[in-house]
Write an enzyme that holds these catalytic residues in place. Sequence first.
Site, PDB file in Angstrom:
ATOM      1  N   CYS A   2      84.338  45.849 -19.441  1.00  0.00           N
ATOM      2  CA  CYS A   2      85.061  45.202 -20.532  1.00  0.00           C
ATOM      3  C   CYS A   2      86.383  44.703 -19.996  1.00  0.00           C
ATOM      4  CB  CYS A   2      85.293  46.178 -21.685  1.00  0.00           C
ATOM      5  SG  CYS A   2      83.779  46.777 -22.478  1.00  0.00           S
ATOM      6  N   GLY A  32      83.619  40.103 -20.647  1.00  0.00           N
ATOM      7  CA  GLY A  32      82.893  40.516 -21.839  1.00  0.00           C
ATOM      8  C   GLY A  32      82.703  39.364 -22.791  1.00  0.00           C
ATOM      9  N   GLY A 108      84.969  51.271 -19.700  1.00  0.00           N
ATOM     10  CA  GLY A 108      84.340  52.298 -18.889  1.00  0.00           C
ATOM     11  C   GLY A 108      83.223  53.002 -19.627  1.00  0.00           C
ATOM     12  N   TYR A 265      81.142  40.896  -7.668  1.00  0.00           N
ATOM     13  CA  TYR A 265      80.676  39.989  -8.709  1.00  0.00           C
ATOM     14  C   TYR A 265      81.614  39.791  -9.888  1.00  0.00           C
ATOM     15  CZ  TYR A 265      77.598  37.972 -12.274  1.00  0.00           C
ATOM     16  OH  TYR A 265      77.060  37.170 -13.236  1.00  0.00           O
ATOM     17  N   THR A 314      79.996  32.854  -7.984  1.00  0.00           N
ATOM     18  CA  THR A 314      80.629  33.973  -7.299  1.00  0.00           C
ATOM     19  C   THR A 314      80.396  33.953  -5.799  1.00  0.00           C
ATOM     20  OG1 THR A 314      80.055  35.204  -9.297  1.00  0.00           O
ATOM     21  CG2 THR A 314      81.015  36.447  -7.498  1.00  0.00           C
ATOM     22  N   ASP A 376      73.474  34.586  -2.480  1.00  0.00           N
ATOM     23  CA  ASP A 376      73.864  35.025  -3.818  1.00  0.00           C
ATOM     24  C   ASP A 376      74.708  36.289  -3.689  1.00  0.00           C
ATOM     25  OD1 ASP A 376      74.093  34.983  -6.528  1.00  0.00           O
ATOM     26  OD2 ASP A 376      71.962  35.202  -6.962  1.00  0.00           O
ATOM     27  N   ASP A 377      75.413  36.617  -4.763  1.00  0.00           N
ATOM     28  CA  ASP A 377      76.270  37.806  -4.711  1.00  0.00           C
ATOM     29  C   ASP A 377      75.451  39.089  -4.737  1.00  0.00           C
ATOM     30  OD1 ASP A 377      75.893  38.369  -7.700  1.00  0.00           O
ATOM     31  OD2 ASP A 377      76.850  36.410  -7.735  1.00  0.00           O
TER      32      ASP A 377
END
Length: 608
Positions: A2, A32, A108, A265, A314, A376-377
């Site tokens: 978040c 988020g 978290g 990421y 990313t 790619d990440d």
Amino acid sequence: MCGIIAVIHADPASTSAAVEIHDALYLLQHRGQDACGIATCGSGGRFYQCKGNGMASKVFHDGSRVADLPGFMGLGHLRYPTAGSSANSEAQPFYVNSPYGICLTHNGNLINAHELKRFLDQEAHRHINTESDSELMLNIFANELNETGKARVNANDCFAALERMYKRCVGGWACTAMLAGFGLIGFRDPYGIRPMVIGSKPSDCGTGTDYMMASESVALVQCGYKEFKDILPGQAVIIEKGKPPVFHQVHEQLGYTPDIFEYVYFARPDTVIDGIDVDESRRNMGFKLAETIKKQLGPETLASIDVVMPIPETSITSALCVAESLNIPYCQGFVKNRYIFRTFIMPSQKLRQKGVRAKLNAMRKKFEGKNVLLVDDSIVRGTTSREIVLMTREAGAKKVYFSSCAPPITNAHIYGIDLASSSELIAHHRDSRAIAKIIGADDVIYQNLPDLEAACAALSPRDPKTQKFEVGVFCGRYVTPVDDSYFEHLERVRGESRKMKVMESAREAVVQGVAGEKEVRMAAKGVEVDRHGNVIPAESELSCPTNGVGHVNGTGYGGAVGSGGLLSQKYAQEEGDWAAKRRNNSDEQVRIRSSQDISLHNLNDHDA
């Protein structure tokens, strides 16, 4: 994962804290997209709130509702759901009126939520109205603060309450809290798993200093807060109205292990987390990955590769460094539509596959007749990777090699990032050869874990040789003690969280005439969560009710009686036994589409 933000102005007559928070929400929107909210505190200690499901532009009506949130301090939150449901009432900030009036935002996950809920019910006698562990943390803190028995508290009282709270809570978190008329509090878990930074700037009123706390430094920098530093693991900071910050170690530092997925990421490239530049860490990942590619593919295969291409966005930095190290031309062959959700957030595999096509478009001239090395990440479920490989071949590529800046993701994330259930992870019990076959690539090359850690640790302001990270998703070794039963619980909770979204998607697909057999069964019979946390059609009589409305305690949703003909007798019995246990579990709750926040007036509760 978040995003959290907190602002307090030096001028107690200021009414514009929400303006800065609203601006910062857009800067952290990537953290988020499920819901967001702002709560402010104005004169007389009154709270004002606006929160709801959706992105910031939707919830705040493109900023028009910010004027309804006066106050000199406030909290902001962007929700990416990890535990609980996606009901409007679970948008943050959360509020409790006793003691003193407290709002809280939380980033978290608490891995001992069941134990905390029992304590609040049986010993503290505090009511929990949602399924969010963020509400648990708020009430644990409120209960400990209530132990002071004072009409008014001071900073030492708050620090002491946090010290007691830390003895009860286990997991990874970064939180901000606001006490009515008192000030702001920020605190971080003892391992530093989830990020938080605090910054300051001269107040616009000409005297004093304004302060902001946020998940990423980019929010502070872009809002004009030039001086900033990370809140340390186990540390709390209190900023009382009109006073400078006071820092205190409320729990001994058990480590300094930021979640490495922030660098891989989630975080923006223009962010610095715990002294480590995110973009530079991704450059290092690219150079490290290139060495692994050389070893795995060999000189003959490398010589046949025509171009290195990133999967936007990313991995762009890493792909540039891979191309530079391998001395192979770099080219961007995919164009990204920026106005679409991250696909792993989508609730069903079919929607994720469709989302990949909506998110990326392959330019045929960049691929035609070429051997392509994609960068790619990470690879999570493999849905995105498989669709990208297919798009690459459809665009005319001869051979497709797929590389990942992250190691194979084999385990669940337990500290606030809902990547997938373990059974959904493509690398769970599979090697790179099997994965290459599933996604349709000629070969798959993964970064190894020591190289990933070294890529980030090299940039640490602490000793790079001793710098550690939370890497449990790659190896199953988590920084906090975890009971085995928690993983089974996590699988079920995550499945429950997806259940209603899957059901609604199935019904929408039927209405639009694009539903497959599975979606039709879901729309007709409802859905349930199997013992692995997967959302499946409600098939068997053992798991489907006779009244056609779904099991009361979440074992089925909106279905009719099923014949069970598509399940083997043994499997049906196993699922039936598991469902029976679920029906007898008093902790399970009925899932609903939305509910209003009953604790504090919310502008969005009665929105047309």
